[in-house]
Design an enzyme around this catalytic site. Structure first.
Site, PDB file in Angstrom:
ATOM      1  N   LYS A  53      17.222   7.100  -0.151  1.00  0.00           N
ATOM      2  CA  LYS A  53      16.921   7.127   1.759  1.00  0.00           C
ATOM      3  C   LYS A  53      18.659   6.130   1.490  1.00  0.00           C
ATOM      4  O   LYS A  53      19.067   6.171   3.140  1.00  0.00           O
ATOM      5  CB  LYS A  53      16.485   5.709   1.334  1.00  0.00           C
ATOM      6  CG  LYS A  53      14.479   5.781   1.344  1.00  0.00           C
ATOM      7  CD  LYS A  53      13.946   4.349   1.497  1.00  0.00           C
ATOM      8  CE  LYS A  53      12.461   5.416   0.984  1.00  0.00           C
ATOM      9  NZ  LYS A  53      11.499   3.893   0.640  1.00  0.00           N
ATOM     10  N   GLN A  97      11.694  -1.925  -1.027  1.00  0.00           N
ATOM     11  CA  GLN A  97      10.884  -0.757  -2.379  1.00  0.00           C
ATOM     12  C   GLN A  97       9.604  -1.528  -2.750  1.00  0.00           C
ATOM     13  O   GLN A  97       9.507  -2.145  -3.708  1.00  0.00           O
ATOM     14  CB  GLN A  97      11.950  -0.241  -2.969  1.00  0.00           C
ATOM     15  CG  GLN A  97      11.591   0.863  -3.711  1.00  0.00           C
ATOM     16  CD  GLN A  97      10.881   2.097  -2.988  1.00  0.00           C
ATOM     17  OE1 GLN A  97      12.096   2.385  -1.039  1.00  0.00           O
ATOM     18  NE2 GLN A  97       9.868   2.658  -2.523  1.00  0.00           N
ATOM     19  N   ASP A 120      10.509  -0.333   8.033  1.00  0.00           N
ATOM     20  CA  ASP A 120       9.169  -0.501   7.889  1.00  0.00           C
ATOM     21  C   ASP A 120       8.207  -0.266   8.615  1.00  0.00           C
ATOM     22  O   ASP A 120       6.928  -0.165   8.220  1.00  0.00           O
ATOM     23  CB  ASP A 120       8.676  -1.342   6.187  1.00  0.00           C
ATOM     24  CG  ASP A 120       9.206   0.037   4.760  1.00  0.00           C
ATOM     25  OD1 ASP A 120       9.524   1.067   4.787  1.00  0.00           O
ATOM     26  OD2 ASP A 120       9.309  -0.939   3.754  1.00  0.00           O
TER      27      ASP A 120
END
Ligand code: NDP
Length: 306
Positions: A53, A97, A120
């Site tokens: 990412k 994460q 997200d």
């Protein structure tokens, strides 16, 4: 036309277009989109995801800020960091994460991220926006799946869709997105009975269960579009291999369109993370993002019905 949906190529083209938009933003508005990624602990798969990412954000011209915290970090420290990043004007998107270690309350952490920086799309405000069809941040994996489906099938209205899995990060938002596209949607899970018969009704089948090769060719309606979200690591012939939730060999003989693993949904997830970061940045400065960004990236490959 091959029945393979090449997520790797589609994602690369989308990242290029995002890169062009980022470059325009930097030159014209003197704004560099900033992505902050927080990794707690040393989970090897999470380390790979975070590295990919951050690398792809930098390649798209964004600023990338990485924070690695020990597995034993107290929740309060993580929340302090998120609060600091919420206020940091150079950070436009924040990603923590998952999964997190057991001493940390995942829901509490997700709620601590400012909804405008929640790239997200897991914050309850963004979840509510998807559920009600409003404008919010859409979780990257289902967003990538939807883009691949729309590009391949064109109009989705009226299609029968079955989503295998009901997680907050994939199954449920995927079902909401398909419903907004006017599909007739069924969400299946571990208590669903006669899964194979249900799947055989689907024009669109999205598998997100985390069970290697569970969906076989004879579960699939001939010509259906199959999106395999699963990422499962299996040991075979002394090495580790990535496989999906769909048995690709048998399924690809029946499906009209199918994503491979790897090279299907995975690359699209990261491209959509960059797209969400770009969108979050633009929204924070009230700058419009071109509506046709995705079609600009993909326009020379016209949608064809399966
Ligand atoms: P979760 O474990 O959170 O959810 C799995 C879902 O599958 C649950 O709803 C569960 O049902 C259901 N399920 C499990 N076993 C069965 C079964 N035998 N029959 C029917 N339903 C079943 O997983 P995620 O949604 O987070 O992830 C799913 C997969 O997608 C994983 O392989 C993950 O690695 C992958 N993934 C891939 C991404 C990508 O970028 N490509 C991104 C995110 C995830 P119940 O609710 O009843 O327990």
């Amino acid at each position: 036309m091959s029945n393979l949906i090449d997520g790797k190529t589609q994602a690369a083209r989308l990242r290029e277009e995002i890169g062009r938009q980022v470059s325009r933003l930097r030159q014209r508005d003197l704004i560099t989109p900033g992505l902050a990624v927080i990794l707690v602990g040393e989970d090897p798969a999470s380390q790979v995801y975070v590295r990919n990412k951050a690398t792809q954000a930098r390649e798209a011209g964004m600023a990338s800020f990485e924070y690695r915290l020990a597995d034993s970090v107290p929740q309060s420290k993580l929340l302090d960091l998120i609060e600091r990043l919420n206020r940091d004007p150079e950070v436009h998107g924040i990603l923590v994460q998952l999964p997190l270690p057991p001493q940390i309350d995942e829901a509490r952490v997700i709620q601590a991220i400012h909804p405008d920086k929640d790239i997200d799309g897991f914050h309850p405000i963004n979840v509510g926006n998807i559920a009600t069809g409003g404008h919010g941040m859409v979780p990257c994996t289902p967003l990538g799946c939807l883009m691949l489906l729309k590009h391949r099938l064109g109009e989705l209205s009226g299609k029968r869709a079955v989503v295998l899995g009901r997680s907050n990060i994939v199954g449920k938002p995927m079902a909401s997105l398909l419903l907004h596209e006017h599909c007739t949607v069924t969400v299946a899970h571990s208590r669903t009975q006669d899964l194979a018969a249900l799947c055989r009704e689907a024009d669109i089948l999205v598998a997100a269960v985390g069970r290697p090769g569970m969906v076989k060719g004879d579960w699939i309606k001939p010509g259906a579009a199959v999106i395999d979200v699963g990422i499962n690591r299996i040991e075979a012939d002394g090495c580790t291999r990535l496989v999906g939730d769909v048995d690709f060999g048998s399924a690809s003989e029946v499906a009209g369109a199918i994503t491979p693993v790897p090279g299907g949904v995975g690359p699209m997830t990261i491209a959509c993370l960059l797209l969400n970061t770009l969108q979050a940045t633009c929204r924070q400065y009230d700058i419009p993002v071109p509506d046709d960004l995705v079609s600009r990236a993909w326009d020379d490959a016209a949608a064809e019905p399966v």
